[in-house]
Design an enzyme around this catalytic site. Structure first.
Site, PDB file in Angstrom:
ATOM      1  N   TYR A   1      34.729 -18.460  80.589  1.00 53.41           N
ATOM      2  CA  TYR A   1      33.298 -18.689  80.813  1.00 53.41           C
ATOM      3  C   TYR A   1      33.035 -20.060  81.434  1.00 53.41           C
ATOM      4  CZ  TYR A   1      32.847 -14.478  78.040  1.00 53.41           C
ATOM      5  OH  TYR A   1      32.952 -13.184  77.585  1.00 53.41           O
TER       6      TYR A   1
ATOM      7  N   GLY B   1      40.561 -10.962  88.568  1.00 54.53           N
ATOM      8  CA  GLY B   1      39.222 -11.280  89.077  1.00 54.53           C
ATOM      9  C   GLY B   1      38.147 -10.282  88.696  1.00 54.53           C
TER      10      GLY B   1
HETATM   11  C1  LIG Z   1      38.056 -12.505  78.903  1.00 52.24           C
HETATM   12  C2  LIG Z   1      38.209 -11.403  79.953  1.00 52.24           C
HETATM   13  C3  LIG Z   1      36.926 -10.577  80.009  1.00 52.24           C
HETATM   14  C4  LIG Z   1      38.478 -12.050  81.322  1.00 52.24           C
HETATM   15  O1  LIG Z   1      38.557 -11.034  82.303  1.00 52.24           O
HETATM   16  P1  LIG Z   1      39.675 -11.122  83.467  1.00 52.24           P
HETATM   17  O2  LIG Z   1      39.413 -10.016  84.421  1.00 52.24           O
HETATM   18  O3  LIG Z   1      41.023 -11.186  82.842  1.00 52.24           O
HETATM   19  O4  LIG Z   1      39.332 -12.540  84.106  1.00 52.24           O
HETATM   20  P2  LIG Z   1      39.431 -12.943  85.665  1.00 52.24           P
HETATM   21  O5  LIG Z   1      40.753 -12.477  86.203  1.00 52.24           O
HETATM   22  O6  LIG Z   1      38.223 -12.492  86.383  1.00 52.24           O
HETATM   23  O7  LIG Z   1      39.447 -14.522  85.542  1.00 52.24           O
HETATM   24  C5  LIG Z   1      38.421 -15.348  86.087  1.00 52.24           C
HETATM   25  C6  LIG Z   1      38.842 -16.775  85.911  1.00 52.24           C
HETATM   26  O8  LIG Z   1      38.881 -17.097  84.502  1.00 52.24           O
HETATM   27  C7  LIG Z   1      40.185 -17.561  84.158  1.00 52.24           C
HETATM   28  N1  LIG Z   1      40.487 -17.050  82.810  1.00 52.24           N
HETATM   29  C8  LIG Z   1      40.582 -15.755  82.437  1.00 52.24           C
HETATM   30  N2  LIG Z   1      40.830 -15.673  81.105  1.00 52.24           N
HETATM   31  C9  LIG Z   1      40.902 -16.966  80.655  1.00 52.24           C
HETATM   32  C10 LIG Z   1      41.131 -17.558  79.383  1.00 52.24           C
HETATM   33  N3  LIG Z   1      41.333 -16.811  78.281  1.00 52.24           N
HETATM   34  N4  LIG Z   1      41.135 -18.908  79.295  1.00 52.24           N
HETATM   35  C11 LIG Z   1      40.941 -19.679  80.388  1.00 52.24           C
HETATM   36  N5  LIG Z   1      40.686 -19.166  81.625  1.00 52.24           N
HETATM   37  C12 LIG Z   1      40.677 -17.833  81.760  1.00 52.24           C
HETATM   38  C13 LIG Z   1      41.106 -16.994  85.216  1.00 52.24           C
HETATM   39  O9  LIG Z   1      42.265 -17.776  85.347  1.00 52.24           O
HETATM   40  C14 LIG Z   1      40.226 -17.049  86.448  1.00 52.24           C
HETATM   41  O10 LIG Z   1      40.190 -18.361  86.981  1.00 52.24           O
HETATM   42  P3  LIG Z   1      39.947 -18.604  88.554  1.00 52.24           P
HETATM   43  O11 LIG Z   1      38.804 -17.742  88.985  1.00 52.24           O
HETATM   44  O12 LIG Z   1      39.661 -20.056  88.633  1.00 52.24           O
HETATM   45  O13 LIG Z   1      41.219 -18.183  89.202  1.00 52.24           O
HETATM   46  C15 LIG Z   1      39.438 -10.491  79.642  1.00 52.24           C
HETATM   47  O14 LIG Z   1      40.591 -11.294  79.559  1.00 52.24           O
HETATM   48  C16 LIG Z   1      39.311  -9.699  78.367  1.00 52.24           C
HETATM   49  O15 LIG Z   1      38.736  -8.606  78.362  1.00 52.24           O
HETATM   50  N6  LIG Z   1      39.866 -10.196  77.259  1.00 52.24           N
HETATM   51  C17 LIG Z   1      39.891  -9.473  75.994  1.00 52.24           C
HETATM   52  C18 LIG Z   1      38.511  -9.249  75.438  1.00 52.24           C
HETATM   53  C19 LIG Z   1      37.742 -10.542  75.249  1.00 52.24           C
HETATM   54  O16 LIG Z   1      38.207 -11.471  74.618  1.00 52.24           O
HETATM   55  N7  LIG Z   1      36.536 -10.557  75.834  1.00 52.24           N
HETATM   56  C20 LIG Z   1      35.660 -11.698  75.781  1.00 52.24           C
HETATM   57  C21 LIG Z   1      34.854 -11.652  74.560  1.00 52.24           C
HETATM   58  S1  LIG Z   1      33.806 -13.075  74.465  1.00 52.24           S
END
Ligand SMILES: CC(C)(COP(=O)(O)OP(=O)(O)OC[C@H]1O[C@@H](n2cnc3c(N)ncnc32)[C@H](O)[C@@H]1OP(=O)(O)O)[C@@H](O)C(=O)NCCC(=O)NCCS
Length: 140
Positions: free
Chosen positions: A112, A82
Site C-alpha cells: 500500500y 502487478g
Molecule cells: C497484497 C497483494 C494484494 C498484492 O498483490 P500483488 O498482485 O502481489 O502486488 P503487485 O504485484 O501489484 O505489487 C505492486 C507493488 O507492491 C509491491 N509489493 C507487493 N506485495 C508487497 C509486500 N507484501 N510488501 C512490500 N511490497 C509489496 C510489489 O513489489 C510492487 O512494487 P512495484 O510496483 O514498485 O514494483 C497480494 O500479495 C495478496 O493477495 N496477498 C495475500 C492477501 C493479502 O494479504 N491481502 C491484503 C490484505 S490487507
C-alpha cells in the site's frame, strides 16, 4: 499475460471469491455473504486471466469524501505481477477526491505504501473477532 480488469459484479462466481480469500489466509464466509458485501460496496474490481478469476478488491464509500478498501486479494501464483496494483489503482480512481483508509494485513504495508498510502497514527477499531485480530497483529 493478458489481465482483464472489470468493474461491477456481473458474472462473478462468489464461491471462487470465498475460496480465494481462504487460500490467501483472509477472513472468508459463505459465498452469499461475500456477494452481499460486494454488491453493497461503492466500487468492486475483479481481475481475470483467460476467464479465470485471479484477484479482486472493493471499496465502501459515501461517494463524496470518505472511502475504505476491503478484501484485496490476488491468487498466490499470480502475485507479484502487478495485478494487485492494477486493482488498487482502479479503486483509487473510482473514489478520487475521497479520503481512503484501510488496514493492511501485517506484512502487506509495503504494497500500500508503494501506491502512495501512508501509515495512520490514530486508527481505532472494534473487531467482531477481537481476540483473533489481536493475535494476528491487527490491534494492540
Ligand atoms: C497484497 C497483494 C494484494 C498484492 O498483490 P500483488 O498482485 O502481489 O502486488 P503487485 O504485484 O501489484 O505489487 C505492486 C507493488 O507492491 C509491491 N509489493 C507487493 N506485495 C508487497 C509486500 N507484501 N510488501 C512490500 N511490497 C509489496 C510489489 O513489489 C510492487 O512494487 P512495484 O510496483 O514498485 O514494483 C497480494 O500479495 C495478496 O493477495 N496477498 C495475500 C492477501 C493479502 O494479504 N491481502 C491484503 C490484505 S490487507
Amino acid at each position: 499475460m493478458d489481465v482483464k480488469i472489470k468493474r461491477g459484479c456481473v458474472g462473478v462466481d462468489w464461491g471462487q471469491v470465498a475460496a480465494i480469500l481462504k487460500e490467501v489466509g483472509m477472513a472468508h464466509h459463505e459465498p452469499e455473504l461475500h456477494e452481499k458485501a460486494f454488491r453493497s460496496s461503492h466500487t468492486t474490481v475483479f481481475a481475470y486471466v483467460q476467464d479465470r478469476l485471479v484477484g479482486f478488491g472493493r471499496a465502501i464509500s459515501d461517494g463524496a469524501y470518505q472511502a475504505a478498501v476491503y478484501d484485496m486479494a490476488v491468487v498466490p501464483e499470480f502475485q507479484g505481477k502487478g495485478i494487485g496494483r492494477a486493482i488498487m489503482e482502479t479503486i483509487l480512481r473510482s473514489v478520487a477526491g475521497c479520503n481512503v483508509i484501510l488496514y493492511a494485513a501485517p506484512g502487506r504495508e509495503g504494497f500500500y505504501q508503494r501506491l502512495g498510502l501512508r501509515r495512520m497514527k490514530t486508527g481505532m477499531a472494534i473487531f467482531v473477532n477481537a481476540e483473533a485480530m489481536a493475535q494476528r497483529g491487527f490491534t494492540e
